[in-house]
Design an enzyme around this catalytic site. Structure first.
Site, PDB file in Angstrom:
ATOM      1  N   CYS A 345       1.269  -1.329   0.339  1.00  0.00           N
ATOM      2  CA  CYS A 345       0.320  -0.092  -0.406  1.00  0.00           C
ATOM      3  C   CYS A 345       0.856   1.305  -0.499  1.00  0.00           C
ATOM      4  CB  CYS A 345      -0.925   0.096   1.011  1.00  0.00           C
ATOM      5  SG  CYS A 345      -0.950  -1.176   2.313  1.00  0.00           S
ATOM      6  N   ARG A 374       6.160 -11.951   5.446  1.00  0.00           N
ATOM      7  CA  ARG A 374       6.052 -11.794   6.899  1.00  0.00           C
ATOM      8  C   ARG A 374       6.808 -12.109   7.077  1.00  0.00           C
ATOM      9  NH1 ARG A 374      -0.282 -10.357   5.222  1.00  0.00           N
ATOM     10  NH2 ARG A 374       0.149  -8.520   4.414  1.00  0.00           N
ATOM     11  N   GLN A 392       0.680 -11.232  -3.575  1.00  0.00           N
ATOM     12  CA  GLN A 392      -0.442 -10.131  -3.213  1.00  0.00           C
ATOM     13  C   GLN A 392      -1.191  -9.142  -4.578  1.00  0.00           C
ATOM     14  OE1 GLN A 392       0.086  -7.382  -0.005  1.00  0.00           O
ATOM     15  NE2 GLN A 392      -1.770  -8.825   1.089  1.00  0.00           N
ATOM     16  N   ASP A 394      -3.091  -6.695  -4.971  1.00  0.00           N
ATOM     17  CA  ASP A 394      -2.944  -5.837  -4.458  1.00  0.00           C
ATOM     18  C   ASP A 394      -3.552  -4.654  -4.970  1.00  0.00           C
ATOM     19  OD1 ASP A 394      -3.098  -5.167  -1.575  1.00  0.00           O
ATOM     20  OD2 ASP A 394      -0.846  -5.108  -1.508  1.00  0.00           O
ATOM     21  N   HIS A 396      -4.455  -0.599  -4.948  1.00  0.00           N
ATOM     22  CA  HIS A 396      -5.688   0.465  -3.752  1.00  0.00           C
ATOM     23  C   HIS A 396      -6.139   0.998  -4.730  1.00  0.00           C
ATOM     24  CE1 HIS A 396      -2.265  -1.818  -2.123  1.00  0.00           C
ATOM     25  NE2 HIS A 396      -3.305  -1.666  -0.363  1.00  0.00           N
ATOM     26  N   LYS A 477     -14.150  -3.527   6.375  1.00  0.00           N
ATOM     27  CA  LYS A 477     -14.253  -4.074   5.667  1.00  0.00           C
ATOM     28  C   LYS A 477     -14.747  -5.573   5.008  1.00  0.00           C
ATOM     29  CE  LYS A 477     -11.348  -7.802   8.825  1.00  0.00           C
ATOM     30  NZ  LYS A 477     -10.090  -8.130   8.662  1.00  0.00           N
ATOM     31  N   HIS A 523      -8.314  -1.039  -0.216  1.00  0.00           N
ATOM     32  CA  HIS A 523      -7.685  -2.111  -0.136  1.00  0.00           C
ATOM     33  C   HIS A 523      -8.080  -3.442  -1.048  1.00  0.00           C
ATOM     34  CE1 HIS A 523      -4.435  -0.443   2.368  1.00  0.00           C
ATOM     35  NE2 HIS A 523      -5.578   0.465   3.458  1.00  0.00           N
TER      36      HIS A 523
END
Length: 651
Positions: A345, A374, A392, A394, A396, A477, A523
């Site tokens: 992000c 991670r 991911q 991912d 945004h 979310k 996200h």
RNA sequence: GCUGGCGUAGCUCAGUCGGCAGAGCAGCUGAUUUGUAAUCAGCAGGUCAAGGGUUCGAUUCCCUUCGCCAGCUCCA
């Protein structure tokens, strides 16, 4: 005095005072009375021999019902505790609830249980069950309860805390006894231990008291209980089948990926077959992101620690991040610290911030297949499903307030379209709302976003549960879960509103009146993690992927060496329609080559021999149908394979 | 990270109550050329996870580390 009982069929009957659930069941029928284990009176489960407290509805709970099984498992847990207290002098016991398919109980015997202990406990349980000891309900005052359990610190704590779910509270404790065993419990229980028909202990493991890792670790024993030996056997069979789907096992067998110990835990390498699968999945991802109006961005694996301070990750997420590394050290020893990214992000926010933004630019949808790392605790790493390094999908999205509703609806539509394309159609969503304590942003915006998420779920007709207060501090979310082929629930996609990062990075746009406004950030990860998603796919399909995903879509088996040339011709023909084809040129027998292709779960196996060369045909065996077809014209075979391997179409 | 179990050939597993390490499959070589789920034979393959200790001798017993498995905790 008499009271009126309404039965589930709507009929009403009069019963005298003191009537028990068993009496009611008997009055309906002797078979029902025999099958009964408890009753539900005005929604509350009661023991069969308890006098009904008054008027109302009564439903007889039979052993084979879901409630009945739950009660049997609960009673099994008691029997297990009884066995443990019998066998281990001074054992302490904590809590032992029924769970899906079974039960557990937590103990402290001053040491862990050995496998031999487990056998001994199970044997003792069988004896107790054979004796058919009645479960007897009893009530006592808190003081009496504390006296009874004076040697049991966990029970004492439960009584002192007055936990209603455990049978304590309001100055009264509820007890269940069989023989000299007594447990604190709300009930209800089976009439007697003999009603437990099939029980088996599965494993023991450490479990923290109260689920708190700062408190004592107890020894938990898990067991399973069923209404018949057959049901138990079926359940064990089901466990075995789940094991056969294990993506780690199939990943090796199908040569998709591996976790070399030289690399490190939770870090996968992808072999060519897995590589094709992964490429197909990622290509799909890029295509559908474009279709839904996303633009692609790329960001590095590292960034200065300052960035992670700004984003807040070093405040809230540092434990999950790899330690820093200092670069560009100067002569005085100081340098700049960098961190490997655990999320994408901040980079996307910086891309947003790279120029002045107009309200006309919004929504701006940025997407990346971003590899993140991670530091997952060593005990939680689990193949591709919980890795330390993963990718991911991912995205945004930066949008205006007035766009929030449409954007969230679009995101949910996107997610569901994608999941359906991969063969999932059983969805359950969780809508997590604002936490009680700590949250950022404007209440009005929270409400807007939360309502929009709810509306999107309603409009998409997805079953969902509201997880009140379970949202992150920075926004509400939706998590979307799917059920796989054997009914397991997996969390896949997430759509997450964020009011925090735009603040932290102070991102803005100019509105139509030339006022600076703060955009809302969304996200979203659809696969979640590419690795995890593929892991779930492997388990869902048990390795037999839909043809469009299969690493090898058709294996061509020449009957003898003299057919290799024609096999190559056939392969070329099939490649023209886009198929991933392999020719098995080994000297193995036809049967062996077939077996190899079938166990590798190749969707189409083609056999070519003399007859086929003569007639320009092939023998075809399509996965899922037992029969092979012979003499299929090559043209036709190619057309059929083209259809079989087609990607999921969307208009 | 915590608790327990487990690490023997690429894979699945035997075995060693402390005395030269075993099988099947896979691999390689040769023979076989096969029409729908395993052709035959031979060969090769191991620091018994790593390090330390006890012992005349350790793959076996003990300790440490690493890894795997299950559960717990965690998954802003």
């Amino acid at each position: 005095m008499a009271f009126t009982i309404e039965l589930p069929d709507g009929s009403q009957r009069e019963y005298p005072d003191g009537v028990t659930g068993f009496d009611v069941a008997s009055s309906i029928g002797s078979r029902l009375a025999k099958a009964a284990v408890a009753v539900r009176h005005n929604g509350e489960l009661l023991d069969l021999d308890r006098a009904l407290p008054g008027d109302g509805s009564v439903e007889v709970i039979t052993a084979d019902s879901e409630d009945g099984l739950f009660i049997a498992r609960h009673s099994s847990a008691h029997v297990m505790a009884q066995a443990v207290l019998d066998l281990f002098e001074g054992a302490h016991f904590a809590i032992g609830p029924p769970i899906t398919d079974g039960f557990y109980y937590d103990f402290d015997i001053g040491r862990p249980f050995t496998p031999e202990d487990i056998v001994a406990i199970e044997d003792r349980m069988v004896e107790i069950i054979k004796e058919d000891q009645p479960f007897v309900r009893d009530e006592a005052t808190t003081e009496e309860g504390l006296e009874i359990f004076k040697d049991q610190p966990f029970k004492t704590e439960i009584i002192t805390d007055g936990e209603a779910s455990q049978g304590a509270g309001d100055g009264v404790v509820t007890l269940y006894r069989n023989l000299d065993f007594v447990d604190l419990c709300r009930g209800p229980h089976l009439p007697g231990t003999g009603r437990i028909k099939a029980v088996k202990l599965l494993r023991s493991a450490g479990a923290y008291w109260r689920g708190d890792e700062n408190r004592q670790q107890l020894q938990r024993i898990y067991g399973t209980a069923w209404n018949s030996k057959e049901d138990l056997a079926e359940y064990l069979e089901r466990l075995e089948q789940a094991e056969a789907r294990d993506h780690r096992k199939l990943g090796r067998e199908l040569d998709l990926f591996s976790f070399p110990t030289d690399v490190g835990p939770g870090l996968a390498v992808w072999h060519p077959k897995g590589g094709i699968l992964r490429k197909t999945v990622e290509d799909y991802s890029r295509t559908i992101h474009e279709e839904f109006g996303f633009e692609f961005v790329f960001s590095p694996h590292l960034a200065k620690s300052d960035l992670w301070h700004t984003s807040g990750h070093l405040d809230f997420y540092a434990e999950s991040m790899y330690p820093g590394m200092v670069m560009d050290t100067t002569s005085d020893g100081s340098g700049t610290e960098y961190r490997v990214k655990p999320m994408n992000c901040p980079f996307h926010v910086l891309i947003y911030r790279s120029q002045a933004r107009s309200y006309r630019d919004l929504p701006l949808r940025l997407s990346e297949l971003g590899a993140v790392y991670r530091n997952e605790l060593s005990g939680v790493v689990h193949g591709l499903l919980r890795a330390r390094g993963f990718t991911q999908d991912d995205s945004h999205t930066f949008c205006r307030r007035d766009q929030v509703g449409a954007e969230l609806a679009m995101h949910l539509d996107f997610v569901l379209t994608l999941l359906r394309d991969f063969g999932f159609d059983d969805f359950e969503a969780d809508l997590s709302t604002r936490p009680e304590a700590k949250w950022v942003g404007e209440e009005e915006l929270w409400d807007l976003a939360t309502d929009s998420l709810r509306d999107a779920l309603e409009a998409a007709d997805v079953t969902y549960e509201v997880a009140e207060g379970e949202g992150a501090f920075y926004g509400p979310k939706i998590d979307v879960h799917v059920r796989d082929a054997i009914g397991r629930r997996w969390q896949m996609s997430t759509i997450q509103v964020d009011f925090s990062l735009p603040e932290r990075f102070e991102i803005e746009y100019n509105d139509a009146e030339n006022h600076r406004q703060r955009p809302v950030m969304i996200h979203s990860a659809k696969f979640g993690s590419v690795e995890r998603f593929i892991g779930v796919l492997v388990e869902h399909y048990a390795g037999a992927f839909p043809a469009w995903l299969a690493p090898v879509q058709a294996t061509i088996v020449p009957v003898a060496d003299r057919h290799i040339e024609y096999a190559e011709t056939t392969a070329a023909k099939l490649e023209l329609v886009g198929a991933r084809v392999e020719v098995d040129e080994s000297s193995a027998t036809v049967g062996e080559k077939l077996r190899r292709a079938i166990t590798q779960k190749v969707p189409v196996v083609i056999v070519v021999g003399d007859n086929d060369i003569e007639h320009t045909s092939v023998g075809m065996r399509i996965r899922g149908s037992d029969d092979e077809e012979r003499g299929v014209p090559l043209e036709l075979a190619a057309e059929r394979i083209r259809d079989i391997i087609a990607s999921p179409g969307r208009s």
